[in-house]
Design a protein around this motif. Structure first.
Motif, PDB file in Angstrom:
ATOM      1  N   LYS A 104      14.981  -2.335 -11.648  1.00 38.11           N
ATOM      2  CA  LYS A 104      14.330  -1.853 -10.424  1.00 38.11           C
ATOM      3  C   LYS A 104      14.130  -0.338 -10.482  1.00 38.11           C
ATOM      4  CE  LYS A 104      16.098  -5.468  -7.339  1.00 38.11           C
ATOM      5  NZ  LYS A 104      17.000  -5.749  -6.180  1.00 38.11           N
ATOM      6  N   ASP A 116      11.270   0.532 -12.677  1.00 39.03           N
ATOM      7  CA  ASP A 116       9.970   0.371 -12.004  1.00 39.03           C
ATOM      8  C   ASP A 116       9.646   1.595 -11.150  1.00 39.03           C
ATOM      9  OD1 ASP A 116       9.659  -2.127 -13.131  1.00 39.03           O
ATOM     10  OD2 ASP A 116      10.431  -3.215 -11.379  1.00 39.03           O
ATOM     11  N   ASP A 157       6.607   4.426 -11.498  1.00 36.96           N
ATOM     12  CA  ASP A 157       5.769   4.858 -10.374  1.00 36.96           C
ATOM     13  C   ASP A 157       5.816   6.384 -10.236  1.00 36.96           C
ATOM     14  OD1 ASP A 157       4.845   2.372  -9.668  1.00 36.96           O
ATOM     15  OD2 ASP A 157       6.276   2.068  -8.039  1.00 36.96           O
ATOM     16  N   GLN A 182      -4.688   6.911  -7.144  1.00 31.51           N
ATOM     17  CA  GLN A 182      -3.543   6.144  -7.642  1.00 31.51           C
ATOM     18  C   GLN A 182      -2.251   6.550  -6.939  1.00 31.51           C
ATOM     19  OE1 GLN A 182      -4.773   7.238 -11.629  1.00 31.51           O
ATOM     20  NE2 GLN A 182      -4.651   5.093 -12.275  1.00 31.51           N
ATOM     21  N   ALA A 220      -2.197   4.734  -3.700  1.00 32.18           N
ATOM     22  CA  ALA A 220      -1.866   3.321  -3.901  1.00 32.18           C
ATOM     23  C   ALA A 220      -0.359   3.146  -4.075  1.00 32.18           C
ATOM     24  CB  ALA A 220      -2.620   2.785  -5.115  1.00 32.18           C
ATOM     25  N   ILE A 221       0.254   4.067  -4.818  1.00 33.56           N
ATOM     26  CA  ILE A 221       1.713   4.010  -5.008  1.00 33.56           C
ATOM     27  C   ILE A 221       2.420   4.270  -3.685  1.00 33.56           C
ATOM     28  CG2 ILE A 221       3.684   5.184  -6.095  1.00 33.56           C
ATOM     29  CD1 ILE A 221       1.796   5.681  -8.514  1.00 33.56           C
ATOM     30  N   MET A 276       1.529   3.742  -0.690  1.00 34.65           N
ATOM     31  CA  MET A 276       1.419   2.634   0.267  1.00 34.65           C
ATOM     32  C   MET A 276       2.446   1.541   0.016  1.00 34.65           C
ATOM     33  SD  MET A 276      -0.870   3.594   2.345  1.00 34.65           S
ATOM     34  CE  MET A 276      -1.291   2.125   3.270  1.00 34.65           C
ATOM     35  N   ARG A 277       3.001   1.496  -1.198  1.00 34.32           N
ATOM     36  CA  ARG A 277       3.996   0.463  -1.517  1.00 34.32           C
ATOM     37  C   ARG A 277       5.391   0.850  -1.042  1.00 34.32           C
ATOM     38  NH1 ARG A 277       1.447   0.370  -6.744  1.00 34.32           N
ATOM     39  NH2 ARG A 277       3.306   1.219  -7.741  1.00 34.32           N
ATOM     40  N   TYR A 278       5.586   2.113  -0.663  1.00 30.34           N
ATOM     41  CA  TYR A 278       6.927   2.588  -0.330  1.00 30.34           C
ATOM     42  C   TYR A 278       7.053   2.813   1.173  1.00 30.34           C
ATOM     43  CZ  TYR A 278       8.066   3.069  -5.253  1.00 30.34           C
ATOM     44  OH  TYR A 278       8.338   2.792  -6.576  1.00 30.34           O
ATOM     45  N   THR A 279       7.599   1.814   1.839  1.00 29.43           N
ATOM     46  CA  THR A 279       7.837   1.916   3.278  1.00 29.43           C
ATOM     47  C   THR A 279       9.325   2.059   3.592  1.00 29.43           C
ATOM     48  OG1 THR A 279       7.892  -0.503   3.429  1.00 29.43           O
ATOM     49  CG2 THR A 279       5.775   0.584   3.840  1.00 29.43           C
ATOM     50  N   ASP A 280      10.178   1.660   2.657  1.00 31.23           N
ATOM     51  CA  ASP A 280      11.626   1.769   2.833  1.00 31.23           C
ATOM     52  C   ASP A 280      12.070   3.206   2.569  1.00 31.23           C
ATOM     53  OD1 ASP A 280      14.440   0.468   2.931  1.00 31.23           O
ATOM     54  OD2 ASP A 280      14.419   1.569   1.032  1.00 31.23           O
ATOM     55  N   ARG A 327       5.803   6.513   5.742  1.00 26.01           N
ATOM     56  CA  ARG A 327       4.408   6.353   5.373  1.00 26.01           C
ATOM     57  C   ARG A 327       3.617   7.648   5.627  1.00 26.01           C
ATOM     58  NH1 ARG A 327       1.394   1.784   5.268  1.00 26.01           N
ATOM     59  NH2 ARG A 327       3.151   0.937   4.112  1.00 26.01           N
TER      60      ARG A 327
END
Length: 276
Positions: free
Chosen positions: A189, A192, A196, A207, A210-211, A213-217, A265
Protein backbone atom coordinates in the motif's frame (compact mmCIF):
# COMPACT_ATOMS: atom_id res chain seq x y z
CA UNK A 1 16.23 -9.74 22.22
CA UNK A 2 14.67 -9.28 18.77
CA UNK A 3 16.45 -8.82 15.45
CA UNK A 4 16.68 -5.11 16.23
CA UNK A 5 20.16 -3.60 16.02
CA UNK A 6 21.68 -0.61 17.78
CA UNK A 7 24.30 1.82 16.51
CA UNK A 8 27.63 1.03 18.22
CA UNK A 9 27.85 4.15 20.43
CA UNK A 10 24.18 3.74 21.35
CA UNK A 11 24.78 0.10 22.31
CA UNK A 12 27.64 1.15 24.62
CA UNK A 13 25.39 3.79 26.15
CA UNK A 14 22.59 1.28 26.77
CA UNK A 15 25.00 -1.24 28.29
CA UNK A 16 26.21 1.48 30.69
CA UNK A 17 22.60 2.17 31.70
CA UNK A 18 22.05 -1.52 32.43
CA UNK A 19 24.82 -1.27 35.02
CA UNK A 20 24.09 2.20 36.39
CA UNK A 21 20.50 3.32 35.75
CA UNK A 22 19.36 6.79 36.89
CA UNK A 23 16.16 7.05 38.87
CA UNK A 24 14.45 8.58 35.84
CA UNK A 25 15.64 8.21 32.25
CA UNK A 26 14.32 9.61 28.98
CA UNK A 27 15.17 7.82 25.73
CA UNK A 28 14.64 9.96 22.63
CA UNK A 29 15.14 9.43 18.91
CA UNK A 30 13.46 9.49 15.53
CA UNK A 31 10.29 7.48 15.02
CA UNK A 32 11.32 3.96 14.06
CA UNK A 33 14.66 3.83 15.88
CA UNK A 34 13.34 1.36 18.45
CA UNK A 35 12.90 3.34 21.66
CA UNK A 36 10.65 0.78 23.36
CA UNK A 37 13.04 -2.06 22.47
CA UNK A 38 15.91 0.01 23.88
CA UNK A 39 13.96 0.59 27.10
CA UNK A 40 13.21 -3.14 27.40
CA UNK A 41 16.87 -3.93 26.78
CA UNK A 42 17.92 -1.68 29.66
CA UNK A 43 15.19 -2.89 32.00
CA UNK A 44 15.69 -6.58 31.14
CA UNK A 45 14.02 -8.83 33.71
CA UNK A 46 13.28 -5.92 36.06
CA UNK A 47 10.24 -4.57 34.17
CA UNK A 48 7.31 -4.12 36.54
CA UNK A 49 4.93 -2.59 33.96
CA UNK A 50 4.82 -0.85 30.58
CA UNK A 51 2.44 2.09 30.29
CA UNK A 52 1.41 2.92 26.70
CA UNK A 53 -1.11 5.20 24.98
CA UNK A 54 -4.60 3.74 24.64
CA UNK A 55 -7.70 4.61 22.64
CA UNK A 56 -11.15 5.38 24.06
CA UNK A 57 -11.80 1.63 24.46
CA UNK A 58 -8.60 1.05 26.43
CA UNK A 59 -6.73 -0.73 23.63
CA UNK A 60 -3.07 0.14 23.07
CA UNK A 61 -2.91 2.65 20.19
CA UNK A 62 0.00 4.86 19.09
CA UNK A 63 -2.44 7.69 18.31
CA UNK A 64 -4.13 7.32 21.70
CA UNK A 65 -3.14 8.98 24.95
CA UNK A 66 -1.87 8.13 28.41
CA UNK A 67 -4.59 9.26 30.77
CA UNK A 68 -4.66 10.24 34.42
CA UNK A 69 -6.09 6.86 35.50
CA UNK A 70 -3.02 5.07 34.08
CA UNK A 71 -0.70 7.29 36.13
CA UNK A 72 -2.82 6.75 39.26
CA UNK A 73 -2.44 2.99 38.75
CA UNK A 74 1.28 3.47 38.22
CA UNK A 75 1.46 5.41 41.49
CA UNK A 76 -0.18 2.50 43.33
CA UNK A 77 2.27 0.02 41.79
CA UNK A 78 5.32 2.18 42.52
CA UNK A 79 4.33 3.00 46.08
CA UNK A 80 6.43 1.66 48.93
CA UNK A 81 10.02 0.52 49.19
CA UNK A 82 11.16 -2.08 46.64
CA UNK A 83 13.74 -4.64 47.77
CA UNK A 84 15.28 -4.95 44.28
CA UNK A 85 15.52 -2.87 41.11
CA UNK A 86 12.00 -2.28 39.79
CA UNK A 87 11.52 -0.51 36.46
CA UNK A 88 8.43 1.09 34.96
CA UNK A 89 8.49 2.00 31.26
CA UNK A 90 6.32 4.88 30.02
CA UNK A 91 6.29 4.44 26.26
CA UNK A 92 5.47 7.47 24.08
CA UNK A 93 5.52 9.57 27.24
CA UNK A 94 4.68 12.69 25.25
CA UNK A 95 1.22 11.16 24.75
CA UNK A 96 0.45 11.76 28.44
CA UNK A 97 -2.28 14.36 28.66
CA UNK A 98 -1.66 17.45 30.79
CA UNK A 99 -3.27 16.05 33.93
CA UNK A 100 -1.35 12.79 33.58
CA UNK A 101 1.93 14.68 33.18
CA UNK A 102 1.29 16.67 36.34
CA UNK A 103 0.45 13.48 38.26
CA UNK A 104 3.58 11.77 36.93
CA UNK A 105 5.66 14.76 37.98
CA UNK A 106 4.69 14.06 41.60
CA UNK A 107 6.16 10.57 41.26
CA UNK A 108 9.45 12.06 40.07
CA UNK A 109 9.43 14.51 42.98
CA UNK A 110 9.04 11.67 45.49
CA UNK A 111 11.68 9.08 44.47
CA UNK A 112 11.40 5.62 45.99
CA UNK A 113 14.44 3.46 46.63
CA UNK A 114 15.11 0.90 43.84
CA UNK A 115 12.18 2.19 41.73
CA UNK A 116 13.17 3.54 38.31
CA UNK A 117 11.28 5.08 35.40
CA UNK A 118 12.28 4.86 31.75
CA UNK A 119 10.39 7.21 29.46
CA UNK A 120 10.49 7.07 25.67
CA UNK A 121 9.55 9.97 23.42
CA UNK A 122 9.89 11.00 19.79
CA UNK A 123 8.66 14.48 20.75
CA UNK A 124 10.29 15.33 24.08
CA UNK A 125 9.49 19.03 23.64
CA UNK A 126 5.84 18.15 24.34
CA UNK A 127 6.72 17.05 27.88
CA UNK A 128 6.51 19.54 30.73
CA UNK A 129 9.76 21.42 31.35
CA UNK A 130 9.53 20.30 35.00
CA UNK A 131 9.54 16.65 33.87
CA UNK A 132 12.47 17.21 31.50
CA UNK A 133 14.45 18.79 34.32
CA UNK A 134 14.07 15.63 36.43
CA UNK A 135 15.11 12.99 33.89
CA UNK A 136 18.48 12.09 32.40
CA UNK A 137 18.17 12.18 28.62
CA UNK A 138 19.80 9.76 26.19
CA UNK A 139 19.51 9.71 22.40
CA UNK A 140 19.05 6.51 20.38
CA UNK A 141 20.92 7.09 17.13
CA UNK A 142 20.02 5.62 13.72
CA UNK A 143 21.97 2.53 12.66
CA UNK A 144 24.46 2.67 9.77
CA UNK A 145 23.67 1.75 6.18
CA UNK A 146 25.75 -1.42 6.62
CA UNK A 147 23.73 -2.38 9.70
CA UNK A 148 20.52 -1.57 7.84
CA UNK A 149 21.44 -3.98 5.04
CA UNK A 150 22.43 -6.61 7.63
CA UNK A 151 19.05 -6.27 9.31
CA UNK A 152 17.19 -6.60 6.01
CA UNK A 153 19.05 -9.86 5.32
CA UNK A 154 18.16 -11.14 8.79
CA UNK A 155 14.54 -10.25 8.09
CA UNK A 156 14.63 -12.30 4.88
CA UNK A 157 14.33 -9.37 2.45
CA UNK A 158 15.92 -10.62 -0.78
CA UNK A 159 13.94 -8.82 -3.48
CA UNK A 160 16.00 -5.83 -4.73
CA UNK A 161 12.91 -3.68 -5.33
CA UNK A 162 11.59 -4.31 -1.81
CA UNK A 163 15.04 -3.65 -0.37
CA UNK A 164 15.30 -0.28 -2.15
CA UNK A 165 11.81 0.66 -1.02
CA UNK A 166 12.63 -0.15 2.61
CA UNK A 167 15.93 1.70 2.41
CA UNK A 168 14.13 4.78 1.13
CA UNK A 169 11.37 4.58 3.73
CA UNK A 170 13.30 3.62 6.84
CA UNK A 171 17.07 3.43 6.39
CA UNK A 172 18.71 3.69 9.80
CA UNK A 173 15.46 2.97 11.65
CA UNK A 174 15.49 -0.67 12.78
CA UNK A 175 12.03 -0.73 14.38
CA UNK A 176 10.41 0.77 11.27
CA UNK A 177 12.33 -1.59 8.98
CA UNK A 178 11.28 -4.61 11.02
CA UNK A 179 7.65 -3.49 11.15
CA UNK A 180 7.42 -2.85 7.41
CA UNK A 181 9.34 -5.97 6.37
CA UNK A 182 6.94 -8.12 8.41
CA UNK A 183 3.85 -6.46 6.92
CA UNK A 184 4.05 -6.93 3.12
CA UNK A 185 0.40 -5.89 2.61
CA UNK A 186 0.98 -2.51 4.25
CA UNK A 187 4.31 -2.16 2.44
CA UNK A 188 2.55 -2.68 -0.90
CA UNK A 189 0.00 0.00 0.00
CA UNK A 190 2.84 2.36 0.87
CA UNK A 191 4.48 1.50 -2.45
CA UNK A 192 1.31 2.54 -4.27
CA UNK A 193 1.27 5.88 -2.45
CA UNK A 194 4.96 6.40 -3.21
CA UNK A 195 4.33 5.85 -6.91
CA UNK A 196 1.52 8.40 -6.74
CA UNK A 197 3.91 10.80 -5.00
CA UNK A 198 6.49 10.40 -7.77
CA UNK A 199 3.88 11.15 -10.42
CA UNK A 200 2.46 14.04 -8.40
CA UNK A 201 5.88 15.72 -8.45
CA UNK A 202 6.89 14.96 -12.02
CA UNK A 203 3.77 14.82 -14.15
CA UNK A 204 1.34 17.40 -15.56
CA UNK A 205 -1.27 19.27 -13.55
CA UNK A 206 -3.99 17.17 -15.16
CA UNK A 207 -2.38 14.01 -13.75
CA UNK A 208 -1.79 15.71 -10.39
CA UNK A 209 -5.48 16.57 -10.23
CA UNK A 210 -6.43 12.97 -11.05
CA UNK A 211 -4.20 11.74 -8.22
CA UNK A 212 -5.53 14.36 -5.80
CA UNK A 213 -9.12 13.29 -6.44
CA UNK A 214 -8.31 9.78 -5.17
CA UNK A 215 -7.18 11.04 -1.76
CA UNK A 216 -10.08 11.93 0.49
CA UNK A 217 -8.79 10.27 3.68
CA UNK A 218 -6.74 12.66 5.83
CA UNK A 219 -4.08 10.16 6.87
CA UNK A 220 -3.57 8.89 3.31
CA UNK A 221 -3.31 12.46 2.00
CA UNK A 222 -0.69 13.26 4.63
CA UNK A 223 1.24 10.13 3.63
CA UNK A 224 1.12 11.19 -0.02
CA UNK A 225 2.47 14.66 0.77
CA UNK A 226 5.12 13.39 3.20
CA UNK A 227 6.45 11.01 0.53
CA UNK A 228 6.42 13.87 -1.99
CA UNK A 229 8.59 15.88 0.40
CA UNK A 230 10.92 12.91 1.03
CA UNK A 231 11.40 12.36 -2.71
CA UNK A 232 12.07 16.06 -3.32
CA UNK A 233 14.56 16.21 -0.44
CA UNK A 234 16.37 13.17 -1.81
CA UNK A 235 16.47 14.70 -5.30
CA UNK A 236 17.68 18.09 -4.06
CA UNK A 237 20.72 16.49 -2.43
CA UNK A 238 21.84 15.29 -5.87
CA UNK A 239 20.47 18.02 -8.11
CA UNK A 240 19.53 21.38 -6.53
CA UNK A 241 16.58 22.98 -8.30
CA UNK A 242 14.72 26.20 -7.54
CA UNK A 243 11.47 24.81 -8.99
CA UNK A 244 11.68 21.77 -6.68
CA UNK A 245 12.26 24.04 -3.71
CA UNK A 246 9.11 25.99 -4.59
CA UNK A 247 7.17 22.71 -4.95
CA UNK A 248 8.38 21.53 -1.56
CA UNK A 249 7.18 24.77 0.05
CA UNK A 250 3.72 24.44 -1.51
CA UNK A 251 3.49 20.77 -0.48
CA UNK A 252 4.64 21.49 3.09
CA UNK A 253 2.02 24.25 3.41
CA UNK A 254 -0.70 21.91 2.17
CA UNK A 255 0.43 19.21 4.61
CA UNK A 256 0.21 21.64 7.54
CA UNK A 257 -3.26 22.84 6.53
CA UNK A 258 -4.53 19.25 6.23
CA UNK A 259 -2.93 18.36 9.57
CA UNK A 260 -4.73 21.38 11.08
CA UNK A 261 -8.06 19.80 10.03
CA UNK A 262 -8.41 21.62 6.72
CA UNK A 263 -10.67 20.06 4.09
CA UNK A 264 -8.55 17.38 2.39
CA UNK A 265 -10.05 17.70 -1.09
CA UNK A 266 -9.92 21.51 -1.11
CA UNK A 267 -6.33 21.63 0.12
CA UNK A 268 -5.13 19.13 -2.49
CA UNK A 269 -6.93 21.01 -5.28
CA UNK A 270 -5.40 24.28 -4.07
CA UNK A 271 -1.99 22.60 -4.07
CA UNK A 272 -2.44 21.42 -7.67
CA UNK A 273 -3.39 24.93 -8.77
CA UNK A 274 -0.39 26.45 -6.97
CA UNK A 275 1.96 24.10 -8.85
CA UNK A 276 0.89 25.31 -12.32
Amino acid sequence: MSTLLFESATKQQLDALVVDLPQSTLLTGADGTGLLTAAKYVASANIAAIIQPTDKDGAVAPVGSIKLDAIHQLRQQARGRAAARTIFIIDDADRMNHRAQNAFLKLLEEPTSHVHFILTSHKPHVLLATILSRVERFSIRPISLHQTRQLLKRLGVNDPRTEQQLLFLASGKPAALTRLARDPVNLEKIGDIMRDAQQFIRESNYQRAAIAMRYTDRRAAQQLLSYCLAIITHTLHRNPSRSLIYKSEYIADAYERIAANGNVRLQLVALVLSMV
